[in-house]
Design an enzyme around this catalytic site. Sequence first.
Site, PDB file in Angstrom:
ATOM      1  N   LYS A 143       0.818  -1.217   0.000  1.00 20.14           N
ATOM      2  CA  LYS A 143       0.000   0.000   0.000  1.00 20.14           C
ATOM      3  C   LYS A 143       0.852   1.268   0.000  1.00 20.14           C
ATOM      4  CE  LYS A 143      -2.497  -1.080   3.675  1.00 20.14           C
ATOM      5  NZ  LYS A 143      -3.561  -0.978   4.718  1.00 20.14           N
ATOM      6  N   LYS A 153       2.840   2.171   2.523  1.00 20.26           N
ATOM      7  CA  LYS A 153       2.943   2.691   3.891  1.00 20.26           C
ATOM      8  C   LYS A 153       4.150   2.086   4.585  1.00 20.26           C
ATOM      9  CE  LYS A 153      -1.915   3.472   5.045  1.00 20.26           C
ATOM     10  NZ  LYS A 153      -2.930   3.175   6.070  1.00 20.26           N
TER      11      LYS A 153
END
Length: 151
Positions: free
Chosen positions: A44, A46
């Site tokens: 993602k 992150k």
Amino acid sequence: MTTVVTYGTFDLFHIGHVRLLKRLRDLGDRLVVGLSSDEFNSVKGKNVIIPYEDRREILLSCRYVDDVFQENSWEQKRDDLQRENASIFAMGDDWIGKFDDLQDVVKVVYLPRTQDVSTTELKTVISEIQNEKIRQIQSLASHLSRLIEKL
């Protein structure tokens, strides 16, 4: 029994997380959290600070959370909701419309996020503090270097 399922990273656990979990728990009798794995967070984009197992332990210690399972992909939600016998799937309102396709198996709810607090903002502040400390060390090193040259 009304089971509510939500998903998230819950890195740098803060008051916004607590308030969201409380509101989620108030929607039903049982709250189950799909906690994003470190690997899925990488997918993602992150970068987590707190490792998965620690984030899981933090969530399980919260009185609003009844159980935690690992989230490894976007595609697993439908199976998770069915396995958990969920009545409600709830997320923060920054996800409005993204999970409406699950309405054939659960009620989908989007809750307002806590204003003025976010993990991203916390990470930005931490980064700014780190950068300031680095600048201070560099300045001190430069000053010491000049002193040494004078000796």
